[in-house]
Design a protein around this motif. Structure first.
Motif, PDB file in Angstrom:
ATOM      1  N   ASN A  42       0.873  -1.164   0.000  1.00 41.63           N
ATOM      2  CA  ASN A  42       0.000   0.000   0.000  1.00 41.63           C
ATOM      3  C   ASN A  42       0.914   1.218   0.000  1.00 41.63           C
ATOM      4  O   ASN A  42       1.789   1.342   0.853  1.00 41.63           O
ATOM      5  N   PHE A  43       0.720   2.110  -0.953  1.00 44.69           N
ATOM      6  CA  PHE A  43       1.584   3.268  -1.148  1.00 44.69           C
ATOM      7  C   PHE A  43       0.755   4.532  -0.985  1.00 44.69           C
ATOM      8  O   PHE A  43      -0.379   4.606  -1.445  1.00 44.69           O
ATOM      9  N   PHE A  44       1.361   5.538  -0.321  1.00 44.28           N
ATOM     10  CA  PHE A  44       0.650   6.801  -0.136  1.00 44.28           C
ATOM     11  C   PHE A  44       1.645   7.949  -0.092  1.00 44.28           C
ATOM     12  O   PHE A  44       2.539   7.973   0.753  1.00 44.28           O
ATOM     13  N   SER A  45       1.499   8.897  -1.011  1.00 43.78           N
ATOM     14  CA  SER A  45       2.322  10.111  -0.952  1.00 43.78           C
ATOM     15  C   SER A  45       1.578  11.116  -0.082  1.00 43.78           C
ATOM     16  O   SER A  45       0.379  11.321  -0.234  1.00 43.78           O
ATOM     17  N   PHE A  46       2.301  11.735   0.855  1.00 42.87           N
ATOM     18  CA  PHE A  46       1.596  12.537   1.847  1.00 42.87           C
ATOM     19  C   PHE A  46       2.134  13.943   2.053  1.00 42.87           C
ATOM     20  O   PHE A  46       1.466  14.755   2.675  1.00 42.87           O
ATOM     21  N   ARG A  47       3.304  14.269   1.548  1.00 47.40           N
ATOM     22  CA  ARG A  47       3.832  15.605   1.830  1.00 47.40           C
ATOM     23  C   ARG A  47       4.706  16.092   0.676  1.00 47.40           C
ATOM     24  O   ARG A  47       5.582  15.392   0.208  1.00 47.40           O
ATOM     25  N   TYR A  48       4.439  17.326   0.270  1.00 51.41           N
ATOM     26  CA  TYR A  48       5.299  17.998  -0.706  1.00 51.41           C
ATOM     27  C   TYR A  48       6.129  19.016   0.044  1.00 51.41           C
ATOM     28  O   TYR A  48       5.594  19.854   0.770  1.00 51.41           O
ATOM     29  N   ASP A  49       7.438  18.940  -0.131  1.00 49.47           N
ATOM     30  CA  ASP A  49       8.342  19.879   0.528  1.00 49.47           C
ATOM     31  C   ASP A  49       8.882  20.826  -0.540  1.00 49.47           C
ATOM     32  O   ASP A  49       9.714  20.437  -1.362  1.00 49.47           O
ATOM     33  N   GLU A  50       8.398  22.046  -0.514  1.00 47.94           N
ATOM     34  CA  GLU A  50       8.783  23.019  -1.535  1.00 47.94           C
ATOM     35  C   GLU A  50      10.250  23.412  -1.403  1.00 47.94           C
ATOM     36  O   GLU A  50      10.933  23.633  -2.393  1.00 47.94           O
ATOM     37  N   ALA A  51      10.760  23.485  -0.188  1.00 44.14           N
ATOM     38  CA  ALA A  51      12.153  23.877   0.032  1.00 44.14           C
ATOM     39  C   ALA A  51      13.117  22.829  -0.531  1.00 44.14           C
ATOM     40  O   ALA A  51      14.136  23.168  -1.120  1.00 44.14           O
ATOM     41  N   LYS A  52      12.789  21.551  -0.337  1.00 47.57           N
ATOM     42  CA  LYS A  52      13.644  20.475  -0.846  1.00 47.57           C
ATOM     43  C   LYS A  52      13.249  20.035  -2.254  1.00 47.57           C
ATOM     44  O   LYS A  52      13.943  19.238  -2.864  1.00 47.57           O
ATOM     45  N   ALA A  53      12.122  20.537  -2.744  1.00 47.53           N
ATOM     46  CA  ALA A  53      11.608  20.226  -4.081  1.00 47.53           C
ATOM     47  C   ALA A  53      11.445  18.728  -4.285  1.00 47.53           C
ATOM     48  O   ALA A  53      12.075  18.115  -5.127  1.00 47.53           O
ATOM     49  N   GLY A  54      10.564  18.149  -3.477  1.00 44.06           N
ATOM     50  CA  GLY A  54      10.292  16.735  -3.619  1.00 44.06           C
ATOM     51  C   GLY A  54       9.075  16.311  -2.817  1.00 44.06           C
ATOM     52  O   GLY A  54       8.469  17.098  -2.109  1.00 44.06           O
ATOM     53  N   VAL A  55       8.738  15.031  -2.954  1.00 42.30           N
ATOM     54  CA  VAL A  55       7.558  14.472  -2.314  1.00 42.30           C
ATOM     55  C   VAL A  55       7.969  13.325  -1.408  1.00 42.30           C
ATOM     56  O   VAL A  55       8.802  12.498  -1.772  1.00 42.30           O
ATOM     57  N   GLU A  56       7.379  13.293  -0.208  1.00 42.51           N
ATOM     58  CA  GLU A  56       7.583  12.185   0.718  1.00 42.51           C
ATOM     59  C   GLU A  56       6.404  11.231   0.607  1.00 42.51           C
ATOM     60  O   GLU A  56       5.276  11.662   0.398  1.00 42.51           O
ATOM     61  N   ALA A  57       6.691   9.944   0.768  1.00 39.94           N
ATOM     62  CA  ALA A  57       5.656   8.926   0.680  1.00 39.94           C
ATOM     63  C   ALA A  57       5.982   7.788   1.631  1.00 39.94           C
ATOM     64  O   ALA A  57       7.116   7.653   2.095  1.00 39.94           O
ATOM     65  N   ILE A  58       4.971   6.991   1.909  1.00 38.58           N
ATOM     66  CA  ILE A  58       5.144   5.796   2.733  1.00 38.58           C
ATOM     67  C   ILE A  58       4.677   4.598   1.931  1.00 38.58           C
ATOM     68  O   ILE A  58       3.659   4.669   1.231  1.00 38.58           O
ATOM     69  N   VAL A  59       5.413   3.514   2.042  1.00 38.50           N
ATOM     70  CA  VAL A  59       4.977   2.245   1.469  1.00 38.50           C
ATOM     71  C   VAL A  59       4.969   1.210   2.591  1.00 38.50           C
ATOM     72  O   VAL A  59       5.898   1.143   3.390  1.00 38.50           O
ATOM     73  N   VAL A  60       3.872   0.456   2.681  1.00 36.09           N
ATOM     74  CA  VAL A  60       3.725  -0.626   3.643  1.00 36.09           C
ATOM     75  C   VAL A  60       3.625  -1.916   2.847  1.00 36.09           C
ATOM     76  O   VAL A  60       2.845  -2.012   1.896  1.00 36.09           O
ATOM     77  N   ILE A  61       4.419  -2.901   3.239  1.00 35.57           N
ATOM     78  CA  ILE A  61       4.517  -4.152   2.493  1.00 35.57           C
ATOM     79  C   ILE A  61       4.155  -5.304   3.418  1.00 35.57           C
ATOM     80  O   ILE A  61       4.633  -5.365   4.556  1.00 35.57           O
ATOM     81  N   ALA A  62       3.332  -6.215   2.924  1.00 35.96           N
ATOM     82  CA  ALA A  62       2.924  -7.380   3.714  1.00 35.96           C
ATOM     83  C   ALA A  62       2.840  -8.598   2.807  1.00 35.96           C
ATOM     84  O   ALA A  62       2.854  -8.478   1.577  1.00 35.96           O
TER      85      ALA A  62
END
Length: 130
Positions: free
Chosen positions: A90-110
């Motif tokens: 299950n993958f979810f992108s949750f935060r855009y950081d304008e200062a670092k110019a990128g996106v943070e996401a979480i992936v959960v694997i089972a």
């Protein structure tokens, strides 16, 4: 931490290496112990804005962020090819950081037999912790 997927035993660090070598994502943190489960792995991922394809000329920041998040989710759905054989994620992108110019996401694997509800519950709990 070692996890069982079908008839394979895989270390979470090996999954992290596969994510970094087989995709444009960088693994920021191994969140496997934070899942508080022995049958799931989780990672905090980072992807640079330059990798995400967005149309040029978008001036409004909200629209730009929405497009970046959607592009990140599309790339994240392609992670199934590099995940362990008998797994689902299950993958979810949750935060855009304008200062670092990128996106943070979480992936959960089972393991493939795990219920989708458990994956979603772990994902929500991890999002609250971050």
């Amino acid at each position: 931490m070692y996890l069982i997927f079908g008839d394979e035993v895989i270390d979470s660090s090996q999954i992290a290496e596969n994510i970094e070598s087989g995709s444009d994502f960088n693994v920021v943190t191994d969140l496997t112990k934070s899942t508080k489960r022995e049958d799931m792995a989780a990672f905090l991922l980072w992807i640079d804005e330059a990798v995400l394809e967005t149309p040029d000329g978008i001036e409004e920041s909200d629209e730009k962020v929405d497009l970046l998040m959607k592009a990140c989710d599309e790339i994240g759905s392609g992670l199934a090819e590099i995940m362990p054989k008998y797994s689902k994620h299950n993958f979810f992108s949750f935060r855009y950081d304008e200062a670092k110019a990128g996106v943070e996401a979480i992936v959960v694997i089972a393991e493939r037999d795990a219920k989708n509800q458990k994956l979603e519950d772990v994902l929500k709990r991890l999002l609250r912790q971050l």
